[in-house]
Design an enzyme around this catalytic site. Structure first.
Site, PDB file in Angstrom:
ATOM      1  N   HIS A   1      -5.605  -4.035   0.068  1.00 60.41           N
ATOM      2  CA  HIS A   1      -5.614  -2.873  -0.839  1.00 60.41           C
ATOM      3  C   HIS A   1      -6.017  -3.246  -2.259  1.00 60.41           C
ATOM      4  O   HIS A   1      -5.761  -2.501  -3.198  1.00 60.41           O
ATOM      5  CB  HIS A   1      -4.254  -2.174  -0.826  1.00 60.41           C
ATOM      6  CG  HIS A   1      -4.016  -1.484   0.473  1.00 60.41           C
ATOM      7  ND1 HIS A   1      -4.508  -0.237   0.757  1.00 60.41           N
ATOM      8  CD2 HIS A   1      -3.401  -1.916   1.607  1.00 60.41           C
ATOM      9  CE1 HIS A   1      -4.188   0.090   1.995  1.00 60.41           C
ATOM     10  NE2 HIS A   1      -3.517  -0.913   2.541  1.00 60.41           N
TER      11      HIS A   1
ATOM     12  N   LYS B   1     -11.833  -0.562   3.662  1.00 60.94           N
ATOM     13  CA  LYS B   1     -11.204   0.327   2.684  1.00 60.94           C
ATOM     14  C   LYS B   1     -12.139   0.452   1.480  1.00 60.94           C
ATOM     15  O   LYS B   1     -13.119   1.183   1.581  1.00 60.94           O
ATOM     16  CB  LYS B   1      -9.777  -0.138   2.407  1.00 60.94           C
ATOM     17  CG  LYS B   1      -8.927   0.132   3.669  1.00 60.94           C
ATOM     18  CD  LYS B   1      -7.522  -0.395   3.680  1.00 60.94           C
ATOM     19  CE  LYS B   1      -6.884  -0.082   5.045  1.00 60.94           C
ATOM     20  NZ  LYS B   1      -5.606  -0.764   5.272  1.00 60.94           N
TER      21      LYS B   1
ATOM     22  N   SER C   1       0.785  -1.229   0.000  1.00 58.12           N
ATOM     23  CA  SER C   1       0.000   0.000   0.000  1.00 58.12           C
ATOM     24  C   SER C   1       0.817   1.279   0.000  1.00 58.12           C
ATOM     25  O   SER C   1       0.281   2.342  -0.268  1.00 58.12           O
ATOM     26  CB  SER C   1      -0.922   0.004   1.212  1.00 58.12           C
ATOM     27  OG  SER C   1      -0.162   0.118   2.392  1.00 58.12           O
TER      28      SER C   1
HETATM   29  C1  LIG Z   1      -5.115  -1.296   6.661  1.00 59.54           C
HETATM   30  C2  LIG Z   1      -4.419  -2.607   6.493  1.00 59.54           C
HETATM   31  C3  LIG Z   1      -4.792  -3.713   7.246  1.00 59.54           C
HETATM   32  C4  LIG Z   1      -5.738  -3.608   8.384  1.00 59.54           C
HETATM   33  O1  LIG Z   1      -7.047  -3.519   7.937  1.00 59.54           O
HETATM   34  P1  LIG Z   1      -8.107  -2.769   8.869  1.00 59.54           P
HETATM   35  O2  LIG Z   1      -9.408  -3.307   8.417  1.00 59.54           O
HETATM   36  O3  LIG Z   1      -7.934  -1.311   8.632  1.00 59.54           O
HETATM   37  O4  LIG Z   1      -7.783  -3.133  10.284  1.00 59.54           O
HETATM   38  C5  LIG Z   1      -4.218  -4.947   6.960  1.00 59.54           C
HETATM   39  N1  LIG Z   1      -3.300  -5.076   5.978  1.00 59.54           N
HETATM   40  C6  LIG Z   1      -2.897  -4.016   5.248  1.00 59.54           C
HETATM   41  C7  LIG Z   1      -1.892  -4.222   4.189  1.00 59.54           C
HETATM   42  C8  LIG Z   1      -3.426  -2.749   5.498  1.00 59.54           C
HETATM   43  O5  LIG Z   1      -2.995  -1.698   4.817  1.00 59.54           O
END
Ligand SMILES: *Cc1c(COP(=O)(O)O)cnc(C)c1O
Length: 422
Positions: free
Chosen positions: A216, A247, A188
């Site tokens: 992502h 997300k 990301s």
């Molecule tokens: C944001 C993120 C997470 C965590 O996900 P959330 O639902 O926000 O707790 C896990 N892995 C990656 C690569 C992330 O960027």
């Protein structure tokens, strides 16, 4: 022991390193995304958000809002307890069915966040495997590292996306030893993509299990939005696919999908699943609506790809140091934590543009950057405005236009395996 002084010093050292974080006080308004109201003391004004992970604006989609509000009206707000204590709310059953179908797996299990799903699933799977060796990509997210650590099993970190290094480690471990390869599809911060098919080939060759974080990518890639594995036709080659509902799907929660047995084992043994209250029914219903919509609709994905490419092209043409990215993520290199913070302050104060600075330990020192996430609602005029604002900031602060990449910087090593990212 002066307890207070310890905490004060910890904060002071962050401030000295220019990586003390301040969060903007924002209020999103339905229908106006990606604009939001910014509160600064007593004043409020409208700003454009360029760093949200609500990548497709689904957090304000009418179908998603309706699913959440009607479910809350019908079933109330909370889940009422852990699933072990209070059973499963029906919307959660529907969500897990939707997720299993999305990734074409036998089973899915929902957690209260993506972080929790990675921590709980990786640690539990690795603990259950006798004498397991975890092979973890160097740039894995903090939540995966938490899972690796909490498993307590042996781990080897392979150089980011380096198949030769991975193979060397697999070979050294031998075919008989239990091995779990953990990696991401879209990274990301750089926006690059793992060689998933080749990793799956190595896993077959050396008899290893595979676990991928598609956080992502879900909602955004593949014909039904199941992620890069779907796009590349390799969903069936990865044992466990993990994702988030927070997300691109615009809600909250995380999940794993895989075969019945492994998912049942995580359900039965993972403390991060067992001992915390379930995702409430309103959130589950909203997530299901969002997934179902993005399964059928390509419009949001296409809009995001188009506007992300346009942003890269326009910023690059203006001479800004856009880092190479294969995805919707547009990183612009600043390479200094203080300048990075000053740049984002100036974007907000002078240009009404909100972008959070990305500093260590989220990225290696010396690679501080702006991480821009254009979506289908960032129109062409907004991209022009962003370009003009960035050029002004770069010139005013004297940030280098020459940064072309981070290849000349020292490899970050396993930095993230030693520090908590965020
Ligand atoms: C944001 C993120 C997470 C965590 O996900 P959330 O639902 O926000 O707790 C896990 N892995 C990656 C690569 C992330 O960027």
């Amino acid at each position: 022991m002066n307890y207070q002084a310890v905490f004060e010093e910890a904060i002071v050292s962050l401030k000295d390193e220019k990586r003390y974080r301040v969060f903007a006080d924002l209020e999103r308004q339905t229908g106006k995304y990606p604009y939001a109201c910014y509160r600064n003391g007593t004043s409020t004004r409208e700003i454009a958000v360029w760093c949200s992970n609500d990548y497709l604006g689904m957090g304000q989609h009418p179908k998603v809002i309706k699913a959440m509000t009607t479910t809350v009206e019908n079933m109330g707000t909370g889940a009422g307890g852990t699933r072990n204590i209070a059973g499963t709310n029906h919307p959660l059953v529907m969500l897990e069915n939707e997720l299993a179908d999305l990734h074409q797996k036998e089973s899915a299990l929902v957690f209260t966040s993506g972080f929790v799903s990675n921590e709980a699933a990786i640690s539990t799977i690795a603990k259950l495997l006798p004498d397991c060796l975890i092979l973890s990509d160097q740039l894995n997210h903090a939540s995966m590292i938490a899972g690796v650590r909490n498993s307590g099993v042996a781990k080897k970190v392979w150089r980011h996306n380096d198949l030769e290094h991975l193979e060397e480690l697999l070979k050294a471990a031998g075919n008989e030893r239990a091995k779990l390869i953990v990696f991401e599809s879209v990274y990301s911060m750089d926006g690059d993509i793992a060689p998933i098919e080749k990793i799956a080939d190595l896993a077959d060759k050396y008899n290893a299990m595979t676990y991928i974080d598609e956080v992502h990518a879900v909602g955004m890639y593949g014909p039904r939005g199941a992620g890069i594995c779907e796009r590349d036709g390799v969903m069936d080659r990865i044992d466990i696919i993990e994702g988030t509902l927070a997300k691109a799907y615009g809600v909250l929660g995380g999940y794993i999908t895989g075969n019945k047995t492994v998912v049942d084992a995580v359900r039965s043994f993972a403390p991060g699943f067992i001992f915390t209250t379930a995702l409430p029914p309103g959130l589950a219903a909203a997530a299901t609506a969002s997934i179902a919509h993005l399964k059928a609709s390509k419009e949001e994905r296409e809009g995001q790809q188009r506007q992300a490419q346009r942003t890269k092209d326009i910023l690059s043409a203006a001479g800004l140091p856009v880092m190479p990215s294969q995805t919707h993520i547009v990183p612009v290199l600043v390479a200094d934590p203080d300048l990075c913070k000053q740049a984002t302050d100036m974007l907000l104060e002078k240009h009404n543009i909100y972008i959070q600075p990305i500093n260590y330990p989220t990225v290696p020192r010396g690679t501080e950057r702006l991480r821009i996430t254009p979506g289908p609602f960032h129109n062409d005029a907004m991209i022009e405005h962003l370009k003009d604002a960035l050029v002004d900031v770069w010139q005013t602060l004297g940030i280098s236009f020459q940064n072309t990449g981070i290849d000349d910087l020292e490899a970050p090593g396993a930095i993230l395996h030693h520090a908590a990212g965020g």
